[in-house]
Design a protein around this motif. Structure first.
Motif, PDB file in Angstrom:
ATOM      1  N   SER A 116      16.153   2.575   2.310  1.00  0.00           N
ATOM      2  CA  SER A 116      16.113   3.259   1.014  1.00  0.00           C
ATOM      3  C   SER A 116      14.964   2.715   0.172  1.00  0.00           C
ATOM      4  O   SER A 116      14.290   1.767   0.557  1.00  0.00           O
ATOM      5  CB  SER A 116      17.439   3.090   0.271  1.00  0.00           C
ATOM      6  OG  SER A 116      17.593   1.751  -0.152  1.00  0.00           O
ATOM      7  N   SER A 117      14.779   3.308  -0.979  1.00  0.00           N
ATOM      8  CA  SER A 117      13.728   2.859  -1.892  1.00  0.00           C
ATOM      9  C   SER A 117      14.172   1.602  -2.626  1.00  0.00           C
ATOM     10  O   SER A 117      15.351   1.255  -2.655  1.00  0.00           O
ATOM     11  CB  SER A 117      13.394   3.968  -2.884  1.00  0.00           C
ATOM     12  OG  SER A 117      14.547   4.300  -3.620  1.00  0.00           O
ATOM     13  N   HIS A 118      13.217   0.934  -3.235  1.00  0.00           N
ATOM     14  CA  HIS A 118      13.496  -0.248  -4.048  1.00  0.00           C
ATOM     15  C   HIS A 118      14.228   0.191  -5.310  1.00  0.00           C
ATOM     16  O   HIS A 118      13.891   1.225  -5.893  1.00  0.00           O
ATOM     17  CB  HIS A 118      12.174  -0.946  -4.399  1.00  0.00           C
ATOM     18  CG  HIS A 118      12.370  -2.249  -5.081  1.00  0.00           C
ATOM     19  ND1 HIS A 118      12.682  -2.343  -6.407  1.00  0.00           N
ATOM     20  CD2 HIS A 118      12.294  -3.516  -4.613  1.00  0.00           C
ATOM     21  CE1 HIS A 118      12.793  -3.618  -6.751  1.00  0.00           C
ATOM     22  NE2 HIS A 118      12.560  -4.341  -5.669  1.00  0.00           N
ATOM     23  N   PRO A 119      15.220  -0.564  -5.775  1.00  0.00           N
ATOM     24  CA  PRO A 119      15.959  -0.179  -6.983  1.00  0.00           C
ATOM     25  C   PRO A 119      15.094  -0.015  -8.234  1.00  0.00           C
ATOM     26  O   PRO A 119      15.426   0.763  -9.121  1.00  0.00           O
ATOM     27  CB  PRO A 119      16.963  -1.312  -7.180  1.00  0.00           C
ATOM     28  CG  PRO A 119      17.051  -1.999  -5.873  1.00  0.00           C
ATOM     29  CD  PRO A 119      15.752  -1.778  -5.161  1.00  0.00           C
ATOM     30  N   ASP A 120      13.970  -0.740  -8.301  1.00  0.00           N
ATOM     31  CA  ASP A 120      13.103  -0.626  -9.472  1.00  0.00           C
ATOM     32  C   ASP A 120      12.264   0.650  -9.449  1.00  0.00           C
ATOM     33  O   ASP A 120      11.731   1.064 -10.468  1.00  0.00           O
ATOM     34  CB  ASP A 120      12.153  -1.825  -9.559  1.00  0.00           C
ATOM     35  CG  ASP A 120      12.871  -3.098  -9.958  1.00  0.00           C
ATOM     36  OD1 ASP A 120      14.049  -3.023 -10.396  1.00  0.00           O
ATOM     37  OD2 ASP A 120      12.273  -4.177  -9.822  1.00  0.00           O
ATOM     38  N   THR A 121      12.106   1.248  -8.269  1.00  0.00           N
ATOM     39  CA  THR A 121      11.305   2.469  -8.136  1.00  0.00           C
ATOM     40  C   THR A 121      12.039   3.473  -7.234  1.00  0.00           C
ATOM     41  O   THR A 121      11.549   3.829  -6.156  1.00  0.00           O
ATOM     42  CB  THR A 121       9.918   2.148  -7.545  1.00  0.00           C
ATOM     43  OG1 THR A 121      10.104   1.426  -6.316  1.00  0.00           O
ATOM     44  CG2 THR A 121       9.061   1.347  -8.503  1.00  0.00           C
ATOM     45  N   PRO A 122      13.191   3.946  -7.660  1.00  0.00           N
ATOM     46  CA  PRO A 122      13.988   4.834  -6.799  1.00  0.00           C
ATOM     47  C   PRO A 122      13.300   6.151  -6.471  1.00  0.00           C
ATOM     48  O   PRO A 122      13.626   6.789  -5.471  1.00  0.00           O
ATOM     49  CB  PRO A 122      15.267   5.063  -7.606  1.00  0.00           C
ATOM     50  CG  PRO A 122      14.901   4.756  -9.012  1.00  0.00           C
ATOM     51  CD  PRO A 122      13.816   3.717  -8.950  1.00  0.00           C
ATOM     52  N   THR A 181       0.814  -1.213   0.000  1.00  0.00           N
ATOM     53  CA  THR A 181       0.000   0.000   0.000  1.00  0.00           C
ATOM     54  C   THR A 181       0.850   1.266   0.000  1.00  0.00           C
ATOM     55  O   THR A 181       0.322   2.361  -0.070  1.00  0.00           O
ATOM     56  CB  THR A 181      -0.935   0.026   1.216  1.00  0.00           C
ATOM     57  OG1 THR A 181      -0.145  -0.053   2.403  1.00  0.00           O
ATOM     58  CG2 THR A 181      -1.911  -1.141   1.170  1.00  0.00           C
ATOM     59  N   SER A 182       2.147   1.092   0.112  1.00  0.00           N
ATOM     60  CA  SER A 182       3.053   2.240   0.052  1.00  0.00           C
ATOM     61  C   SER A 182       4.304   1.801  -0.694  1.00  0.00           C
ATOM     62  O   SER A 182       4.390   0.676  -1.176  1.00  0.00           O
ATOM     63  CB  SER A 182       3.393   2.730   1.455  1.00  0.00           C
ATOM     64  OG  SER A 182       4.105   1.740   2.155  1.00  0.00           O
ATOM     65  N   ALA A 183       5.271   2.673  -0.759  1.00  0.00           N
ATOM     66  CA  ALA A 183       6.509   2.352  -1.460  1.00  0.00           C
ATOM     67  C   ALA A 183       7.223   1.190  -0.765  1.00  0.00           C
ATOM     68  O   ALA A 183       7.195   1.066   0.457  1.00  0.00           O
ATOM     69  CB  ALA A 183       7.419   3.571  -1.494  1.00  0.00           C
ATOM     70  N   GLU A 184       7.868   0.343  -1.560  1.00  0.00           N
ATOM     71  CA  GLU A 184       8.630  -0.763  -1.003  1.00  0.00           C
ATOM     72  C   GLU A 184       9.963  -0.241  -0.486  1.00  0.00           C
ATOM     73  O   GLU A 184      10.628   0.558  -1.150  1.00  0.00           O
ATOM     74  CB  GLU A 184       8.868  -1.824  -2.072  1.00  0.00           C
ATOM     75  CG  GLU A 184       9.576  -3.043  -1.548  1.00  0.00           C
ATOM     76  CD  GLU A 184       9.674  -4.148  -2.581  1.00  0.00           C
ATOM     77  OE1 GLU A 184      10.409  -5.104  -2.312  1.00  0.00           O
ATOM     78  OE2 GLU A 184       9.025  -4.060  -3.638  1.00  0.00           O
ATOM     79  N   ALA A 185      10.342  -0.679   0.682  1.00  0.00           N
ATOM     80  CA  ALA A 185      11.593  -0.223   1.284  1.00  0.00           C
ATOM     81  C   ALA A 185      12.617  -1.353   1.283  1.00  0.00           C
ATOM     82  O   ALA A 185      12.267  -2.526   1.370  1.00  0.00           O
ATOM     83  CB  ALA A 185      11.354   0.237   2.707  1.00  0.00           C
TER      84      ALA A 185
END
Length: 81
Positions: free
Chosen positions: A65-71, A48-52
């Motif tokens: 940090s953010s997931h490499p696919d969705t920086p 439901t939110s950004a993957e960490a």
């Protein structure tokens, strides 16, 4: 196998044995000699939110940090303990 998600990783309905076997067989084929053991199934959870991504050293989280696919999609700041 994320690049083969729909054909070799995601089984939309476990009650559909034919499709489940087709997906599992494709995964086995793609993994070839790297396939070890058996299959593990787990329920897909839509985030439901950004993957960490987290990095841990000596039992403590040192980087989030953010997931490499969705920086561009930064995870929400952690609240509370």
């Amino acid at each position: 196998m994320k690049h083969y998600w729909h054909e070799a990783a995601f089984i939309p309905d476990l009650a559909d044995g034919e499709t489940a076997w087709k997906v599992a067989s494709r995964l086995r084929h793609l993994r070839e000699d790297d396939f070890v053991g058996g299959f593990v199934l787990r329920r897909y959870e839509r985030l439901t939110s950004a993957e960490a991504r987290t990095w841990w050293v000596n039992g403590g989280c040192v980087v989030v940090s953010s997931h490499p696919d969705t920086p561009e999609r930064l995870p929400a700041p952690r609240r509370g303990p």
